[in-house]
Design a protein around this motif. Structure first.
Motif, PDB file in Angstrom:
ATOM      1  N   HIS A 158       0.864  -1.232   0.028  1.00 23.69           N
ATOM      2  CA  HIS A 158      -0.031   0.011  -0.019  1.00 23.69           C
ATOM      3  C   HIS A 158       0.829   0.991   0.053  1.00 23.69           C
ATOM      4  O   HIS A 158       1.827   1.405   0.668  1.00 23.69           O
ATOM      5  CB  HIS A 158      -0.873   0.031   1.324  1.00 23.69           C
ATOM      6  N   TYR A 184      -3.684   7.452  -3.294  1.00 22.54           N
ATOM      7  CA  TYR A 184      -3.508   6.243  -2.695  1.00 22.54           C
ATOM      8  C   TYR A 184      -3.296   5.182  -3.678  1.00 22.54           C
ATOM      9  O   TYR A 184      -4.010   5.153  -4.635  1.00 22.54           O
ATOM     10  CB  TYR A 184      -4.526   5.728  -1.847  1.00 22.54           C
ATOM     11  N   LEU A 217      -3.352   1.136  -3.503  1.00 25.95           N
ATOM     12  CA  LEU A 217      -3.769   0.075  -2.753  1.00 25.95           C
ATOM     13  C   LEU A 217      -3.644  -1.358  -3.469  1.00 25.95           C
ATOM     14  O   LEU A 217      -4.229  -1.622  -4.464  1.00 25.95           O
ATOM     15  CB  LEU A 217      -4.936   0.380  -2.084  1.00 25.95           C
ATOM     16  N   THR A 241      -8.144   4.792   6.428  1.00 22.72           N
ATOM     17  CA  THR A 241      -6.988   4.548   7.131  1.00 22.72           C
ATOM     18  C   THR A 241      -6.743   3.298   7.970  1.00 22.72           C
ATOM     19  O   THR A 241      -5.783   2.919   8.107  1.00 22.72           O
ATOM     20  CB  THR A 241      -6.641   5.667   8.132  1.00 22.72           C
ATOM     21  N   ILE A 283      -5.907   0.047   6.089  1.00 21.91           N
ATOM     22  CA  ILE A 283      -4.675   0.038   5.529  1.00 21.91           C
ATOM     23  C   ILE A 283      -3.922  -0.160   6.552  1.00 21.91           C
ATOM     24  O   ILE A 283      -2.905  -1.108   6.436  1.00 21.91           O
ATOM     25  CB  ILE A 283      -4.412   1.417   4.908  1.00 21.91           C
ATOM     26  N   ASN A 284      -4.041   0.260   7.727  1.00 19.71           N
ATOM     27  CA  ASN A 284      -3.452   0.014   8.877  1.00 19.71           C
ATOM     28  C   ASN A 284      -3.541  -1.368   9.346  1.00 19.71           C
ATOM     29  O   ASN A 284      -2.398  -2.064   9.627  1.00 19.71           O
ATOM     30  CB  ASN A 284      -3.686   0.933   9.863  1.00 19.71           C
ATOM     31  N   ALA A 293      -1.223  -3.432   7.009  1.00 20.03           N
ATOM     32  CA  ALA A 293       0.243  -2.900   6.582  1.00 20.03           C
ATOM     33  C   ALA A 293       1.216  -3.903   6.880  1.00 20.03           C
ATOM     34  O   ALA A 293       2.307  -4.036   6.174  1.00 20.03           O
ATOM     35  CB  ALA A 293       0.444  -1.533   7.514  1.00 20.03           C
ATOM     36  N   LEU A 322       3.406  -1.015   3.877  1.00 15.86           N
ATOM     37  CA  LEU A 322       2.821   0.266   3.793  1.00 15.86           C
ATOM     38  C   LEU A 322       3.960   1.267   3.426  1.00 15.86           C
ATOM     39  O   LEU A 322       5.058   1.362   4.282  1.00 15.86           O
ATOM     40  CB  LEU A 322       2.074   0.662   5.143  1.00 15.86           C
TER      41      LEU A 322
END
Ligand code: G1P
Length: 295
Positions: free
Chosen positions: A156, A208, A210, A232, A235-236, A239, A244
């Motif tokens: 990402h 982004y 992704l 967010t 994605i976190n 990660a 990321l």
């Protein structure tokens, strides 16, 4: 050839900060000089090689849909009058057959929820997300810069810029592990942290790239900052597995989701347009000196 073919444009926001203008005009249709906000995002995506454009839209956005449609009566009238310049101005609004898909978000549950709507259309390939509120001026589009970097690092990737610590609560913020040129490898990211707990001052700007694995995280996402389903957070959560990074883009970003940013962007774009720059810049200068004299 780019490896990123599809892009999602969340355009369902109500634009309440711009009322009354946005009472009957979608926020994305407000013009910076003579092009609506959405056009800047589309142009940037095209420059990066995007071929499929997915709008996650909402009720009341008809003007946005019409903008990318053929305007048969208008075009006929311009043609019959020989207005070739005006016809040419319509070119960026043309979409190749089948290139634009418009989805409805249905409920305003947040950016994560908006992006989740595109799962079936994206399938299992990496894709881009562009937030049209973030307009970035520069010689090379930010998404094109990121596509290039992403082909090297994968995972990402989010656009990032350094902000004042007081400002972290307005952004997603990266937890940076290390830096290599413009690429910041990150452990994770957090949405709108208070300055005293923000993991860094590297803020996320609305671009982004992704990996499709983000959809698995979006599927079981609970409410985050502001009670919304946050991109967010998804994605976190992914990660550690997918990787990321932040990409410190070259360019000047304007927050066109705020009136101040919008007005600044309008001035900045007018000042760099060949046909407007001289007269407009002279006008701004004369206003400044008039204000100084009055003070
Ligand atoms: C969104 C994102 C945030 C990001 C920002 C950039 O927030 O949730 O992580 O930093 O865009 O503009 P919003 O500004 O929509 O509240």
């Amino acid at each position: 050839m780019t490896h990123i073919r599809k892009a999602v444009f969340p355009v369902a926001g109500m634009g309440t900060r711009f009322l009354p203008a946005t009472k009957s005009v979608p926020k994305e249709m407000l013009p910076l000089v003579d092009r609506p906000l959405i056009q800047y995002a589309i142009d940037e995506a095209r420059e990066a090689g995007i071929e499929e454009f997915i709008f996650v839209s909402a009720a009341g956005k008809g003007a946005l849909e019409d903008y990318f449609d053929t305007a048969a009566a208008l075009e006929m009238s311009l043609k019959s009058k020989g207005k070739t310049e005006a016809l040419k101005a319509l070119e960026p609004t043309r979409m190749p057959e089948g290139a634009l898909t418009i989805l409805r978000q249905g409920k305003a549950l947040g950016l994560g929820h908006a992006v989740r709507q595109a799962r079936r259309l994206i399938g299992d390939e990496a894709f881009a997300v562009l937030l049209p509120d973030d307009v970035i001026m520069g010689s090379k589009g930010v998404l094109a810069q990121m596509v290039e970097a992403h082909s090297q690092v994968g995972g990402h990737m989010v656009a990032s810029m350094d902000v004042a610590r007081e400002a972290t609560s307005a952004y997603g913020v990266l937890d940076v592990a290390h830096q290599n040129g413009r690429v910041l490898t990150a452990h994770g990211m957090v949405e709108k942290p208070r300055p005293d707990v923000a993991p860094s001052t590297q803020a996320v700007v609305g671009r982004y790239i992704l990996e499709a694995s983000v959809f698995d995280r979006l599927a079981d996402l609970g409410p985050g900052a502001g009670g919304e389903l946050q991109l967010t957070d998804a994605i976190n959560a992914d990660a550690g597995k997918a990787g990321l990074s932040g990409y410190q883009f070259a360019g000047e970003r304007f927050d066109c989701g705020s009136i101040q940013g919008f007005v600044q962007a309008t001035a900045a774009f007018a000042m760099q347009r060949g046909d407007l720059a001289d007269e407009f810049t002279a006008f701004i200068r004369s206003r400044q000196s008039a204000a100084k004299q009055a003070a």
